[in-house]
Design a protein around this motif. Structure first.
Motif, PDB file in Angstrom:
ATOM      1  N   ILE B 264      10.521  25.512   7.724  1.00  0.00           N
ATOM      2  CA  ILE B 264      11.598  24.593   8.122  1.00  0.00           C
ATOM      3  C   ILE B 264      12.922  25.361   8.192  1.00  0.00           C
ATOM      4  CG2 ILE B 264      12.940  22.555   7.414  1.00  0.00           C
ATOM      5  CD1 ILE B 264      10.302  21.474   6.183  1.00  0.00           C
ATOM      6  N   GLY B 265      13.137  26.215   7.205  1.00  0.00           N
ATOM      7  CA  GLY B 265      14.373  26.990   7.148  1.00  0.00           C
ATOM      8  C   GLY B 265      14.520  27.969   8.302  1.00  0.00           C
ATOM      9  N   SER B 266      13.371  28.396   8.859  1.00  0.00           N
ATOM     10  CA  SER B 266      13.428  29.366   9.960  1.00  0.00           C
ATOM     11  C   SER B 266      13.735  28.701  11.298  1.00  0.00           C
ATOM     12  CB  SER B 266      12.088  30.106  10.069  1.00  0.00           C
ATOM     13  OG  SER B 266      11.811  30.741   8.847  1.00  0.00           O
ATOM     14  N   THR B 267      13.608  27.362  11.344  1.00  0.00           N
ATOM     15  CA  THR B 267      13.930  26.656  12.597  1.00  0.00           C
ATOM     16  C   THR B 267      15.401  26.244  12.575  1.00  0.00           C
ATOM     17  OG1 THR B 267      13.406  24.528  11.624  1.00  0.00           O
ATOM     18  CG2 THR B 267      11.580  25.715  12.671  1.00  0.00           C
ATOM     19  N   ASP B 268      15.798  25.473  13.568  1.00  0.00           N
ATOM     20  CA  ASP B 268      17.202  25.020  13.623  1.00  0.00           C
ATOM     21  C   ASP B 268      17.382  23.656  12.972  1.00  0.00           C
ATOM     22  OD1 ASP B 268      17.850  27.312  14.930  1.00  0.00           O
ATOM     23  OD2 ASP B 268      17.499  26.462  16.926  1.00  0.00           O
ATOM     24  N   LEU B 269      16.329  23.182  12.276  1.00  0.00           N
ATOM     25  CA  LEU B 269      16.419  21.840  11.685  1.00  0.00           C
ATOM     26  C   LEU B 269      17.493  21.767  10.606  1.00  0.00           C
ATOM     27  CD1 LEU B 269      12.697  20.686  11.290  1.00  0.00           C
ATOM     28  CD2 LEU B 269      14.504  19.519  12.535  1.00  0.00           C
TER      29      LEU B 269
END
Lengths: 341, 472
Positions: B264-269
Motif C-alpha cells: 500500500i505504501g509503495s502505491t499513491d494511495l
C-alpha cells in the motif's frame, strides 16, 4: 520402544549451573506402584515434570508406554494423570463445575462427560461436596478433587508429586486406600513422598534419588538389607526416670551405639545378633540402676535405610577425590530455563 | 447432579471463566451501578429536558459511563487473569488437557469481552430512550458505541496478555496507570467534541459518511485487531509449554501484514508522508518486542516440521523457528521490507522521515540488546524488554526536560546510546544531518550486535537439536 510403562534413560536437566537431574535412568513396569524418594531439591519434581511433558530435559530421553515424552507430548498427555505437589483452586467455582471444566477440556461431550464425572466423583467420594466451592475445601478434600481431575480421562499412568503432603492422618488413610484401589485396577503409579513408611507399604519398588542421581532402585526389603552395613540389632529402651540417663550410660558401653532419643528413653544398636548378648545388656542396665520398663527388639525401617544410604553416599564422596565424569563429553554449558514460570 | 448451563460447543475456557466471572463482585457491582446511574440520569434529564442539546448531553453521559465501565474496569479485570493461574500452578493442569495455551488465553479474554458485551446490550434501552430527545445521529452513535466496545476488547487483550508476565510493574502497575489515563483522555475528547459541534461530534466522525471516516475507522479496526492479537499472543508465549510453537504463525501473520502495508505504501494511495512511518511503527513494535526476546527452545517436533522440507524448510526456519535468534533475523527481514516503500517513493519522503524511521527502529532494538547482554532468561525477557523500552522513553523525557531548562542540548550527545534521546536531539538541533548520521550509526551498531549474538545462539541451538535427535 520399551515394554515398561515408564522408561527414563540418561536424563539430564540443568538450570544454569544447577544440575537438577544428573543422568537418571530407570524403568517402571506396567501395573506397578513405584515410590520416588529423595530430600528436597534432590530432583524428584523435575524428573516428574519431564515425565508429565511439562518440562524438557537438557539431554536424555523419557518414554511413557513407549511414547517419547519430548517428541510426542500430546500423545503422552492422553496416557498420564498428573497430580502436582501444590496447586490452587478456583474462586467462585463448585466441585462439580471444576470437574465439568476439566472434562470439557479433555474433550468429553454430553452424556459421556456426565458419565465420567459421575464415575470419578463416586470413586473419590466427592458426591456430597458437589456444590461446595472448590477453594473452600480442606486439604484432604482438595487432594481428592485433584485426584479425581487427574482420573477423568482414565489414564494408564499416574504421576503423583507429594500427594500426601500436608494431609491429616484420616485424609492420608483415605488417599492411601484410593491409591491401592487404583493399583489393583492395573494403573501404573509413580508417586513421590517424604513419608517413607507409607511408601514402603504401598509401593512395589522404591527409587531413591540424591543430588539428581538415582542411588537405589528396588523393593523396600532389598533397600533395608543393602544399606545395613553396620549390622547388629536395634532395640527400643524405655526408662522410668530421666531418659538422658540412657544416652549417658550407652556412651560408656563398648559395642553399643546410641542412635536417637525418644520420649522416655531411646533407640540403641547392639553390634551382635546374639540374643544372649542382648540379655547381658539388659541385665547390665538394671545392675547399673537404669530403671528399664520396656526393652524390645525393633526392625530397621525405611527411614533408617534412607539415612544409612545417605551416610554411605557421603562417606563414598569423601573417599573419592573427584566426582564421576558425565556420560556425555559435552553437555550444553548454558542450558535454557524452563518455559513456565 | 448435572450441569446444563452452557452448551458443549462453547470453549471450555469460556465456560469456566463465565461461570466464575459472572459471580465476581466486581462484575455485579459494575453492572448494577451502571444501570442505576444511567436510569437516574435519564430520568433527571427527561424531567428537565428543555435545552436543545439535551439529547447530545444524554448521549455524552451514556458514553462516558459506558466507557468508564468497559474501558477502565472491565480491562482491569484481566490484570490477574493469567498470573493467578500461573501462581496457583493450575496452568500445568490445563496444558495437560486438550487446551492449548492459545485457547487458554483466548478463553480468558473472550469471557471478559462477553461480560463487556452484556454491559453493551444493557446500554441499548437507554439509547432508545435518548432517541426521543431528538438530534440523534443514530448510525454514528451506534458506530461510536461499537468502537468503544472494540477499544475495550483491545485493552482487555492488552491486560490479559500482559497478565502472564512475571513483572508486577508490567502486569499491574502500568495498566492501572495507563487505563485511567486513557479514560481521562477520552473524557477530554468528549468534552472537546461537545464544544466543537455538539455531543454528536465524534459520532459524526465515525459515521462512515466520508472517505476519511471510512479509512480512519477501517484503520482503527485493523489496528485494534492486530494489537489485540499480538498482546494475546504475547500472553500465549509466556504460558505455553515448550512443545507448542506459536512463533511461526505469529511471525507469518506479521510478515503478511508488513508486506500489505509495504505494498500500500509503495502505491499513491497514501498521500500523507507521515502516515507510513507511523503505520510501520505500529506494526513492527509488537513484533519486535516478542521476536527479539522470545524464549522458546527449539525442540525436535518443531524442528522436524521444518526440516522435512529440506533446504527450503531450513531456510524458512532461519526466520521462523521459535526463539529469539531467528527472531533477530526475522526482524531484520521486516525492517528491509518496511524500507521498500520509502526507497520506491523517495521523492515523497525527506530526511525527517528517514530519521524518524531509523530512531524508531533503534529504539526497538536497544532494549533487546540490553536483555540479551544481561542474559535474562525465560518469560522475564519480554517483560524486561517492555520495561527497558518504557524506561528509555522516560529517561529521554527527563533528559529533554533538563536540556530544555538549561537551554543546552550538548550533553544529550553523551546519551546517544539511548536511541530515543535522538528524538530530543533532533527536536532541539538546527541541523538534522548529524542526528541522521547518528541514527544510521546507532541502528547499524545495535542490529550488528544482535545479529552476532543471534548467529552464535542459533548455531548452538542447531547443534543441540541435532545432538538430541541423533545422539551418536
Amino acid at each position: 520402544m520399551s515394554d515398561a510403562a515408564i522408561t527414563v534413560h540418561n536424563l539430564y536437566r540443568f538450570f544454569g549451573p544447577l544440575q537438577a537431574v544428573n543422568g537418571v535412568s530407570f524403568e517402571i513396569p506396567h501395573g506397578s506402584v513405584c515410590g520416588f524418594v529423595g530430600a528436597n531439591g534432590a530432583g524428584k519434581t523435575t524428573t516428574m515434570r519431564i515425565l508429565a511433558s511439562l518440562d524438557y530435559p537438557t539431554m536424555g530421553h523419557a518414554e511413557i508406554c513407549g511414547i517419547n515424552v519430548i517428541h510426542h507430548p500430546a500423545e503422552v498427555r492422553k496416557l498420564i494423570g498428573w497430580m502436582p505437589d501444590h496447586f490452587g483452586n478456583y474462586d467462585n467455582m463448585t466441585v462439580l463445575e471444576y470437574l465439568d471444566f476439566y472434562a470439557r477440556a479433555l474433550g468429553y461431550k454430553g452424556a459421556e462427560r456426565r458419565e465420567r464425572i459421575d464415575e470419578v466423583m463416586d470413586f473419590t467420594d466427592l458426591v456430597p461436596l458437589a456444590d461446595r466451592f472448590s477453594n473452600k475445601l480442606s486439604k484432604g478434600m482438595t487432594q481428592r478433587l485433584c485426584l479425581g481431575r487427574s482420573l477423568l480421562h482414565d489414564p494408564q499412568v499416574l504421576i503423583m508429586d507429594e500427594p500426601a503432603a500436608g494431609l491429616d492422618p484420616k485424609a492420608r488413610v483415605e488417599l492411601k486406600h484410593l491409591i491401592r484401589v487404583l493399583a489393583k485396577e492395573g494403573k501404573t503409579i509413580f508417586i513421590s513422598s517424604h513419608i517413607l513408611s507409607e511408601l514402603g507399604e504401598m509401593c512395589d519398588s522404591l527409587l531413591f534419588i540424591n543430588d539428581g542421581r538415582i542411588v537405589h532402585h528396588g523393593d523396600s526389603e532389598s533397600l533395608k538389607k543393602s544399606t545395613d552395613t553396620l549390622g547388629g540389632v536395634l532395640y527400643d529402651v524405655q526408662l522410668d526416670g530421666d531418659p538422658q540417663a540412657l544416652s549417658d550410660w550407652a556412651v560408656l558401653q563398648p559395642n553399643i551405639e546410641f542412635l536417637e532419643s525418644r520420649k522416655n528413653g531411646g533407640r540403641i544398636r547392639i553390634d551382635t545378633e546374639d540374643p544372649n548378648k542382648a540379655a547381658d545388656v539388659l541385665s547390665r542396665m538394671v545392675r547399673e540402676n537404669l530403671r528399664v520398663i520396656d526393652f524390645h527388639r525393633e526392625q530397621r525401617n525405611l527411614e533408617d535405610a534412607f539415612i544409612d544410604l545417605l551416610a554411605n553416599l557421603e562417606k563414598d564422596k569423601q573417599t573419592v577425590p573427584s566426582p564421576p565424569p558425565l556420560p556425555q563429553a559435552n553437555p550444553p554449558s548454558a542450558p535454557p530455563e524452563p518455559p513456565l514460570p | 447432579m448435572h450441569l446444563s448451563d452452557f452448551p458443549d460447543r462453547l470453549s471450555p475456557m469460556l465456560v469456566k471463566e463465565l461461570r466464575q466471572g459472572l459471580r465476581t463482585r466486581s462484575f455485579i457491582a459494575v453492572f448494577l451501578a451502571l444501570q442505576a446511574i444511567l436510569a437516574v440520569i435519564l430520568l433527571a434529564a427527561g424531567a428537565g429536558a428543555t435545552s436543545d442539546n439535551a439529547g447530545d448531553t444524554i448521549s455524552n453521559i451514556i458514553f462516558v459511563f459506558f466507557s468508564i465501565a468497559v474501558i477502565i474496569i472491565q480491562p482491569m479485570r484481566g490484570i490477574a487473569a493469567l498470573s493467578s493461574e500461573v501462581k496457583g500452578n493450575t496452568i500445568d493442569m490445563m496444558v495437560l488437557t486438550r487446551l492449548s495455551a492459545w485457547r487458554i488465553v483466548a478463553g480468558k479474554w473472550s469471557a471478559i469481552v462477553s461480560q463487556s458485551a452484556l454491559i453493551l446490550v444493557t446500554i441499548v434501552p437507554y439509547l432508545i430512550l435518548r432517541y426521543f430527545f431528538g438530534g440523534m445521529n443514530l448510525f454514528g452513535e451506534i458506530m461510536f458505541l461499537a468502537l468503544i466496545f472494540l477499544s475495550s476488547a483491545t485493552l482487555t487483550a492488552v491486560t490479559v496478555g500482559l497478565s502472564a508476565s512475571s513483572s508486577v510493574i508490567l502486569r499491574s502497575v502500568l495498566p492501572m496507570i495507563a487505563l485511567p489515563f486513557g479514560a481521562y483522555s477520552m473524557l477530554m475528547m468528549f468534552m472537546f467534541s461537545g464544544m466543537r459541534g455538539g455531543g454528536g461530534g465524534i459520532a459524526e466522525i465515525v459515521s462512515l459518511s466520508t472517505t476519511e471516516s471510512q479509512i480512519g475507522v477501517s484503520l482503527y479496526i485493523a489496528t485494534c485487531a492486530y494489537a489485540g492479537f499480538f498482546f494475546l499472543s504475547i500472553g500465549t508465549s509466556l504460558i505455553a509449554p515448550y512443545a507448542e510453537n506459536h512463533s511461526t504463525l505469529r511471525r507469518l501473520i506479521s510478515f503478511v501484514v508488513t508486506c500489505i502495508a509495504a505494498m500500500i505504501g509503495s502505491t499513491d494511495l497514501v498521500t500523507d508522508a507521515d502516515v507510513l512511518p507511523l503505520l510501520f511503527t505500529m506494526i513492527l513494535a509488537p513484533v519486535f518486542a516478542i521476536s527479539l526476546t522470545e524464549f522458546a527452545p527449539l525442540v525436535s517436533p518443531t524442528y522436524s516440521r521444518f526440516t522435512k522440507f529440506g533446504l527450503p524448510g531450513k531456510l524458512a526456519g532461519f526466520f521462523l523457528f521459535p526463539g529469539w535468534p531467528s527472531g533477530v533475523f526475522f526482524c531484520a527481514l521486516l525492517s528491509l521490507i518496511s524500507a521498500i516503500p520509502f526507497v520506491l517513493n523517495d521523492h515523497s519522503y525527506g530526511d525527517d522521515h528517514y530519521m524518524y524511521g531509523l530512531i524508531c527502529l533503534a529504539s526497538l532494538l536497544f532494549p533487546a540488546v540490553v536483555v540479551n547482554l544481561l542474559r535474562t532468561q525465560g518469560a522475564q525477557r519480554v517483560s524486561n524488554y517492555v520495561l527497558f523500552l518504557i524506561a528509555s522513553g522516560v529517561i529521554t523525557a527527563v533528559l529533554a526536560g533538563i536540556a530544555e531548562s538549561m537551554s543546552s542540548k550538548g550533553f544529550l550527545w553523551l546519551f546517544l546510546w539511548i536511541p530515543p534521546v535522538l528524538f530530543a536531539l533532533e527536536e532541539m538541533s538546527r541541523s538534522g544531518d548529524a542526528v541522521l548520521i547518528a541514527s544510521v550509526a546507532i541502528t547499524l551498531i545495535l542490529f550488528g550486535i544482535l545479529i552476532v549474538m543471534a548467529l552464535a545462539a542459533y548455531r548452538k541451538s542447531l547443534v543441540e537439536i541435532e545432538k538430541s535427535i541423533n545422539p551418536q
